[in-house]
Design an enzyme around this catalytic site. Structure first.
Site, short mmCIF file in Angstrom:
data_model
loop_
_atom_site.label_atom_id
_atom_site.label_comp_id
_atom_site.label_asym_id
_atom_site.label_seq_id
_atom_site.Cartn_x
_atom_site.Cartn_y
_atom_site.Cartn_z
N HIS A 276 -54.84 53.48 37.20
CA HIS A 276 -55.12 51.98 37.84
C HIS A 276 -55.25 52.35 39.42
O HIS A 276 -56.33 51.87 39.97
CB HIS A 276 -54.23 51.22 37.76
CG HIS A 276 -53.63 50.93 36.18
ND1 HIS A 276 -54.54 50.11 35.52
CD2 HIS A 276 -52.68 51.49 35.27
CE1 HIS A 276 -54.00 50.14 34.25
NE2 HIS A 276 -53.01 51.13 34.14
N ASP A 277 -54.22 52.74 40.19
CA ASP A 277 -53.94 52.55 41.70
C ASP A 277 -55.06 53.17 42.61
O ASP A 277 -55.32 52.87 43.58
CB ASP A 277 -52.50 53.00 42.17
CG ASP A 277 -51.68 51.99 41.23
OD1 ASP A 277 -51.99 50.75 41.31
OD2 ASP A 277 -50.43 52.45 41.24
#
Length: 312
Positions: A242-243
């Protein structure tokens, strides 16, 4: 061009660690500091984990500040079931040589925004938005000084990952998210709709490990732990990373696509608490307040990520 100045606000988390590594490996970015917030694990662990990552990367010069230890108005929800009891399971925890900075994260962000020229600092939000909301609440004058807030959070067509309708970062502190999206600051949002397209497949993790340097080996070990939860949940080869999409957006926005939308945060419903209500089709007439990313060239993303971490 001079490097883009950023502050990384984070709750590491293996994917947070990947984002920090990508930022520290990229000369296009100047990391002014890292601020920790409670989220994936409690604050004491997120602050330690951020310092661990900088040391693994050979960047003990980067200061780390501890921030909010709980959401604005709710009890803290954590995600050890995904990230493990340390938040960075997959590597052995240790205490970094550089200590935690004494200044509170909210004070550091506020001071830095006031000291730097207006419109030069980008806030990269990888966890719950508590610290950033506190900055905007305590020092509303600094909102105009922020270049952009780029955040990982929310979902629309993809739904949620902690509840059927809510993504974890927004769910943990929906009141903070509501404040950030309503602050009049330029926001770019990386929702699950895009992060679920960057999967840590076996081949990609093997390519990362083949770099052979300490950060790549540590990240490969962390990802092998991290991906097991999502592989079982989604039945995929690998899990969503995700990040790092937040950092990749700053480095190569052409690999992404999306559109300006209105985004509202649900704070009242027990059933849909933390949902990001994205007016993708522009049916409400509400003012646009965020650039919402929906798609990414996943191979281009991993080529960038693997090559950059190999530089550390």
């Amino acid at each position: 061009m001079s490097p883009r100045k950023i502050i990384i606000d984070t709750d590491p988390g293996q994917d947070d660690a990947a984002a920090i590594m990508l930022a520290l490996a990229s000369p296009e970015l100047e990391v002014l500091g890292i601020t920790a917030v409670a989220g994936n694990v409690p604050l004491a662990l997120t602050a330690r984990n951020a310092r661990m990552i900088t040391e693994i990367c050979g960047r003990g010069d980067i200061p780390v500040y501890a921030g909010a230890d709980r959401p604005l108005a709710r009890e803290l929800v954590t995600a050890e079931h995904v990230h493990g009891k340390t938040g960075l399971d997959g590597v052995d925890p240790f205490e970094a040589e550089r200590p935690l900075e004494p200044e509170h994260a909210v004070d550091f962000i506020t001071r830095t925004l006031r000291q730097q020229p207006e419109g030069e600092v980008t806030l990269c939000a990888l966890g719950p938005l508590t610290n950033i909301a506190m900055v905007l609440e305590r020092a509303p004058d600094v909102a105009a000084r922020i270049k952009e807030i780029v955040l990982m959070g929310g979902g629309f067509f993809e739904g949620g990952n902690i509840t059927p309708s809510a993504e974890f970062n927004i769910f943990v502190d929906p009141e903070a998210a509501k404040q950030v999206f309503g602050a009049g600051v330029a926001v770019t949002m990386m929702p699950l709709d895009v992060t679920h397209k960057v999967l840590t497949t076996r081949v990609r993790v093997e390519r990362l490990r083949a770099n052979g340097n300490r950060p790549s080996l540590a990240m490969a070990d962390m990802l092998e732990f991290f991906e097991r939860f999502d592989e079982e949940k989604y039945g995929t080869d690998g899990g969503p990373l995700h990040d790092p999409t937040v950092i990749a957006w700053l480095l190569d926005p052409e690999m992404f696509s999306g559109r300006q939308c209105n985004v509202e945060i649900e704070t009242g419903s027990e059933l849909t608490l933390g949902a990001t209500v994205v007016d993708w089709w522009k049916v409400t007439g509400r003012a646009e307040n965020a650039f919402v990313v929906r798609d990414v060239d996943a191979d281009r993303f991993f080529d960038l990520f693997i090559e950059r971490v190999g530089r550390l």
